[in-house]
Enzyme design. Structure first.
Site, PDB file in Angstrom:
ATOM      1  N   GLN A  92     -10.070  -4.214  -3.512  1.00 20.38           N
ATOM      2  CA  GLN A  92     -11.371  -3.791  -3.007  1.00 20.38           C
ATOM      3  C   GLN A  92     -12.465  -4.083  -4.023  1.00 20.38           C
ATOM      4  O   GLN A  92     -13.524  -4.635  -3.695  1.00 20.38           O
ATOM      5  CB  GLN A  92     -11.339  -2.276  -2.712  1.00 20.38           C
TER       6      GLN A  92
ATOM      7  N   ARG B 287     -13.339  -9.150   1.272  1.00 19.34           N
ATOM      8  CA  ARG B 287     -11.930  -8.840   1.010  1.00 19.34           C
ATOM      9  C   ARG B 287     -11.090 -10.086   1.290  1.00 19.34           C
ATOM     10  O   ARG B 287     -10.182 -10.426   0.526  1.00 19.34           O
ATOM     11  CB  ARG B 287     -11.452  -7.688   1.919  1.00 19.34           C
TER      12      ARG B 287
ATOM     13  N   HIS C  46      -7.646   0.713  -6.526  1.00 15.80           N
ATOM     14  CA  HIS C  46      -7.770  -0.195  -5.376  1.00 15.80           C
ATOM     15  C   HIS C  46      -8.414  -1.495  -5.889  1.00 15.80           C
ATOM     16  O   HIS C  46      -9.562  -1.808  -5.561  1.00 15.80           O
ATOM     17  CB  HIS C  46      -8.631   0.477  -4.311  1.00 15.80           C
TER      18      HIS C  46
ATOM     19  N   CYS D 262     -16.428   0.972   0.523  1.00 17.47           N
ATOM     20  CA  CYS D 262     -15.244   0.166   0.851  1.00 17.47           C
ATOM     21  C   CYS D 262     -14.876   0.227   2.326  1.00 17.47           C
ATOM     22  O   CYS D 262     -14.171  -0.643   2.830  1.00 17.47           O
ATOM     23  CB  CYS D 262     -14.062   0.607  -0.006  1.00 17.47           C
TER      24      CYS D 262
ATOM     25  N   ASP E 112     -17.830   6.621  -1.340  1.00 15.14           N
ATOM     26  CA  ASP E 112     -16.551   6.492  -0.631  1.00 15.14           C
ATOM     27  C   ASP E 112     -16.250   7.834   0.031  1.00 15.14           C
ATOM     28  O   ASP E 112     -16.947   8.828  -0.200  1.00 15.14           O
ATOM     29  CB  ASP E 112     -15.447   6.079  -1.633  1.00 15.14           C
TER      30      ASP E 112
ATOM     31  N   ARG F 232       0.886  -1.186   0.000  1.00 18.62           N
ATOM     32  CA  ARG F 232       0.000   0.000   0.000  1.00 18.62           C
ATOM     33  C   ARG F 232       0.914   1.223   0.000  1.00 18.62           C
ATOM     34  O   ARG F 232       1.578   1.534   0.995  1.00 18.62           O
ATOM     35  CB  ARG F 232      -0.920   0.018   1.214  1.00 18.62           C
TER      36      ARG F 232
HETATM   37  N1   CP Z   1     -11.262  -0.631   2.335  1.00 21.83           N
HETATM   38  C1   CP Z   1      -9.988  -0.669   2.755  1.00 21.83           C
HETATM   39  O1   CP Z   1      -9.039  -0.847   1.973  1.00 21.83           O
HETATM   40  O2   CP Z   1      -9.848  -0.518   4.092  1.00 21.83           O
HETATM   41  P1   CP Z   1      -8.479  -0.309   4.897  1.00 21.83           P
HETATM   42  O3   CP Z   1      -7.967   1.068   4.532  1.00 21.83           O
HETATM   43  O4   CP Z   1      -8.869  -0.415   6.330  1.00 21.83           O
HETATM   44  O5   CP Z   1      -7.488  -1.354   4.476  1.00 21.83           O
HETATM   45  N1  NVA Z   2     -10.541   6.267  -1.254  1.00 18.20           N
HETATM   46  C1  NVA Z   2     -10.076   5.885   0.063  1.00 18.20           C
HETATM   47  C2  NVA Z   2     -10.180   4.424   0.227  1.00 18.20           C
HETATM   48  C3  NVA Z   2      -9.751   3.901   1.573  1.00 18.20           C
HETATM   49  C4  NVA Z   2      -9.788   2.401   1.655  1.00 18.20           C
HETATM   50  C5  NVA Z   2      -8.652   6.352   0.256  1.00 18.20           C
HETATM   51  O1  NVA Z   2      -7.865   6.268  -0.700  1.00 18.20           O
HETATM   52  O2  NVA Z   2      -8.308   6.823   1.348  1.00 18.20           O
END
Ligand code: CP
Ligand code: NVA
Length: 317
Positions: free
Chosen positions: A147, A302, A144, A274, A235, A117
């Site tokens: 997700q 997930r 993502h 998500c 989101d 990440r």
């Molecule tokens: N939806 C998602 O990726 O959650 P986290 O940021 O908690 O991993």
């Molecule tokens: N769009 C959000 C998703 C978090 C899982 C972000 O990038 O922070």
């Protein structure tokens, strides 16, 4: 935008939904559903003895916060018989300017796969380009995919095959939205995206949709987008790395998913997010806690979807 050109030799990376065609996406979802059912069997005393990743090690690198991604990959790898190493960017030599390419070369000598990440999408592509092992995108600023594979699985569990169906997005055209856009093209469903003009999808993504004959509509009116849709997705208004919080709150107020907006969708439409959710901002309590909400299934899925991704990346699917 990622493309199959990202594949180095026979290494299977999962950097974007576009790394896999519709047939492979369907295969991943089927495996995820099979493994989910097997786990439910386990809960009733039927052993889930299949451990296809026994002896394999997944390195997980997090440069940003996570609850779901971190825990579901860790648990998923264990359920498949493998183990994980948890790392953060700041404790690695990456923080002291070792390049991502050199990091890739070294990791490839120790572990079997990497899940990362990191907001910088190009750096993740660079990691994959220099790795002799699969790299999985656990969220960048641009996409993502893990997700959205779980989201596709969740839609199909609730509503049947997604091909030809209508999904609506209301809010910022962010990383999750980008993966939904790619999925609509790969899986052949209609996606209606409603975002303020200042936060609309990147031109490169729109051109790609057009070039690939996708049925994705880009607009600014959330009511038009959700009209008759079988699934409404939202989101956060402020994603990780966004700095213009006040401006975003002002721009996105009209895109909140509330009972009034949900009432414009098809009867029995589901709501997806998500998570983490910002209650009272992009979604109201009554929607996220209501009977149309599928968010907890999404979070659970997930785990199952990523097990299928891990198996595919490691040549077991
Ligand atoms: N939806 C998602 O990726 O959650 P986290 O940021 O908690 O991993
Ligand atoms: N769009 C959000 C998703 C978090 C899982 C972000 O990038 O922070």
């Amino acid at each position: 935008m990622n493309s199959p050109a990202n594949l180095v030799g026979t290494v299977r990376h999962f950097l974007d939904i576009t790394d896999v065609d519709g047939t492979t996406l369907a295969k991943l979802i089927a495996e995820a559903r099979r493994r989910k059912a097997a786990r439910k069997g386990l809960a009733h005393g039927v052993p889930d003895a299949d451990k296809p990743l026994e002896g394999r090690v997944l390195a997980m690198i997090f440069d940003k916060q996570s609850t779901r991604t971190r825990i579901s990959f860790d648990v998923g790898m264990r359920q498949l018989g493998g183990t994980t190493i948890m790392l953060t960017g700041s404790e690695m030599q990456l923080a002291r300017e070792e390049t991502i390419a050199d990091t890739a070369r070294v990791l490839s000598r120790y572990v079997d796969a990497v899940m990362i990440r990191l907001l910088d999408h190009e750096m993740v592509q660079d990691l994959a380009a220099n790795a002799g092992i699969p790299v999985i995108n656990g969220l960048t600023k641009l996409s993502h995919p893990c997700q959205v594979l779980a989201d596709l699985m969740t839609f199909e569990e609730r509503k049947g095959p997604i091909k030809g169906r209508v999904v609506a997005w209301s809010g910022d055209s962010n990383n999750v939205c980008a993966s939904w856009i790619q999925a609509a093209v790969q899986m052949g469903f209609t996606l209606r995206v409603a975002s303020p003009p200042e936060l609309s999808a990147r031109p490169v993504l729109r051109h790609w949709v057009k070039a690939n004959g996708g049925d994705v509509h880009f607009g600014t009116d959330p009511e038009k987008a959700v009209a008759g849709a079988e699934c409404v997705v939202s989101d956060a208004w402020v994603s990780m790395g966004d700095e213009d919080s006040t401006k975003r709150h002002n721009l996105l107020k009209a895109y909140q998913v509330n009972a009034r907006l949900m009432s414009r969708a098809a009867e029995g439409a589901i709501f997806m997010h998500c998570l983490p959710a910002h209650r009272g901002e992009e979604v109201t309590d009554d929607v996220i806690d209501g009977s149309q909400s599928a968010v907890w299934d999404e979070a659970e899925n997930r785990l199952h979807a990523q097990k299928a991704i891990l198996m595919w990346c490691l040549g077991k699917l």
